[in-house]
Design an enzyme around this catalytic site. Structure first.
Site, short mmCIF file in Angstrom:
data_model
loop_
_atom_site.label_atom_id
_atom_site.label_comp_id
_atom_site.label_asym_id
_atom_site.label_seq_id
_atom_site.Cartn_x
_atom_site.Cartn_y
_atom_site.Cartn_z
N GLY A 52 0.77 -1.24 0.00
CA GLY A 52 0.00 0.00 0.00
C GLY A 52 0.80 1.29 0.00
O GLY A 52 0.34 2.31 -0.51
N GLU A 105 3.59 3.89 6.50
CA GLU A 105 2.34 3.16 6.23
C GLU A 105 1.44 4.01 5.35
O GLU A 105 1.45 5.24 5.44
CB GLU A 105 1.62 2.89 7.57
CG GLU A 105 1.88 1.51 8.15
CD GLU A 105 1.14 0.40 7.40
OE1 GLU A 105 0.73 0.58 6.24
OE2 GLU A 105 0.98 -0.66 8.01
N ASP A 106 0.63 3.36 4.54
CA ASP A 106 -0.37 4.08 3.74
C ASP A 106 -1.51 4.52 4.65
O ASP A 106 -1.96 5.66 4.61
CB ASP A 106 -0.90 3.21 2.60
CG ASP A 106 -1.31 1.80 3.04
OD1 ASP A 106 -1.08 1.42 4.22
OD2 ASP A 106 -1.87 1.07 2.21
N ASP A 109 -5.69 1.58 10.32
CA ASP A 109 -7.12 1.36 10.53
C ASP A 109 -7.29 0.85 11.97
O ASP A 109 -7.26 1.64 12.92
CB ASP A 109 -7.57 0.35 9.46
CG ASP A 109 -9.06 0.08 9.44
OD1 ASP A 109 -9.73 0.32 10.44
OD2 ASP A 109 -9.57 -0.39 8.41
N PHE A 158 -14.16 3.13 3.78
CA PHE A 158 -13.16 2.40 3.02
C PHE A 158 -12.74 3.22 1.81
O PHE A 158 -13.58 3.69 1.05
CB PHE A 158 -13.72 1.04 2.58
CG PHE A 158 -12.67 0.15 2.00
CD1 PHE A 158 -11.79 -0.52 2.83
CD2 PHE A 158 -12.55 -0.01 0.63
CE1 PHE A 158 -10.79 -1.33 2.31
CE2 PHE A 158 -11.56 -0.82 0.09
CZ PHE A 158 -10.68 -1.48 0.93
N ARG A 171 -4.93 0.44 -6.92
CA ARG A 171 -3.66 0.98 -6.40
C ARG A 171 -3.06 2.04 -7.33
O ARG A 171 -2.35 2.93 -6.89
CB ARG A 171 -2.62 -0.13 -6.24
CG ARG A 171 -2.97 -1.16 -5.17
CD ARG A 171 -1.73 -1.98 -4.87
NE ARG A 171 -2.00 -3.20 -4.14
CZ ARG A 171 -2.12 -3.30 -2.83
NH1 ARG A 171 -2.02 -2.21 -2.09
NH2 ARG A 171 -2.35 -4.46 -2.24
P1 IMP Z 1 -5.10 -2.42 10.22
O1 IMP Z 1 -4.17 -3.57 10.54
O2 IMP Z 1 -6.53 -2.73 10.52
O3 IMP Z 1 -4.65 -1.11 10.84
O4 IMP Z 1 -5.07 -2.24 8.66
C1 IMP Z 1 -3.95 -1.78 8.04
C2 IMP Z 1 -3.88 -2.20 6.58
O5 IMP Z 1 -5.16 -2.52 6.06
C3 IMP Z 1 -3.38 -1.04 5.77
O6 IMP Z 1 -1.96 -1.03 5.66
C4 IMP Z 1 -4.06 -1.26 4.43
O7 IMP Z 1 -3.31 -2.13 3.64
C5 IMP Z 1 -5.37 -1.93 4.79
N1 IMP Z 1 -6.49 -0.93 4.88
C6 IMP Z 1 -7.03 -0.38 5.99
N2 IMP Z 1 -8.00 0.49 5.70
C7 IMP Z 1 -8.09 0.51 4.35
C8 IMP Z 1 -8.91 1.25 3.42
O8 IMP Z 1 -9.78 2.09 3.75
N3 IMP Z 1 -8.69 0.98 2.10
C9 IMP Z 1 -7.75 0.08 1.66
N4 IMP Z 1 -6.96 -0.61 2.49
C10 IMP Z 1 -7.13 -0.40 3.83
MG MG Z 2 -0.87 -1.67 3.83
#
Ligand code: IMP
Ligand code: MG
Length: 185
Positions: A52, A105-106, A109, A158, A171
């Site tokens: 990402g 990080e992109d 969440d 999302f 992407r």
């Molecule tokens: P987390 O582990 O729940 O914090 O999620 C982190 C990863 O989930 C990010 O590095 C993204 O790759 C993916 N992600 C989380 N939210 C989104 C979104 O809104 N769109 C696309 N990918 C997401």
């Molecule tokens: Mg990611």
């Protein structure tokens, strides 16, 4: 990728425009300056979390006005539009002894991925590390880990584009789209 009235369709879902390429660039240029202020006398290693962050990392370092190094790591936690909570390591940290890391990080969440990364780093031989994320969803974030550099806090929707995907599509979009909102009219 189908495009109708600025909307795009990826797999089964429709997305609407959310942030322009210009808005992203301004945010990222500011973030690069902010990081440089803190790292003027150092040579930070920007560690991009694949896939990402590839576009964000690329623009961030183009705006970074000092010496720096670049590395990538890879983990995976997302399937579809929901976090699975499980994080797999696909490409780990290496040769970072004595270095000042900036984990790029992109989006953060729930924070599960970030936590897994930080757990890895606790065993690492780097000198220091800080976290930079282009996006943060404060309503979804469940961890205490400090994210020192945040480009933008966004609502719990999302999003896709600029490196972010929905099941690997989207992407390559130069701007950010959000999942189309349900309008009751
Ligand atoms: P987390 O582990 O729940 O914090 O999620 C982190 C990863 O989930 C990010 O590095 C993204 O790759 C993916 N992600 C989380 N939210 C989104 C979104 O809104 N769109 C696309 N990918 C997401
Ligand atoms: Mg990611």
């Amino acid at each position: 990728m189908k495009q109708i009235n600025g909307m795009i369709k990826l797999h089964d879902l429709e997305f609407e425009p959310y942030l322009s390429a210009n808005e992203l660039e301004e945010t990222i240029a500011e973030l690069a300056q902010q990081i440089h202020k803190d790292y003027k006398d150092k040579t930070p290693v920007f560690v991009g979390v694949l896939n990402g962050s590839f576009m964000f990392l690329s623009d961030l370092v183009k705006h970074y006005p000092g010496p720096c190094e670049i590395q990538f790591v890879r983990f995976k936690s997302y399937e579809g539009t929901n976090s699975t909570g499980e994080v797999k390591t696909l490409l780990d940290f290496s040769n970072l002894e004595g270095k000042d890391l900036i984990i790029v990080e992109d989006i953060v969440d729930t924070g599960h991925t970030l936590e897994a990364i930080v757990n890895r780093l606790e065993q690492g031989e780097q000198k220091s590390y800080q976290i930079a994320s282009l996006f943060l969803k404060p309503e979804a974030y469940q961890k205490e880990i400090e994210i020192t550099y945040v480009g933008m806090a966004i609502p719990n929707n999302f999003i896709v584009g600029y490196g972010l995907d929905y099941n690997e599509l989207g992407r390559n979009l130069p701007e950010i789209y959000q999942l189309k909102q349900q309008h009751n009219d």
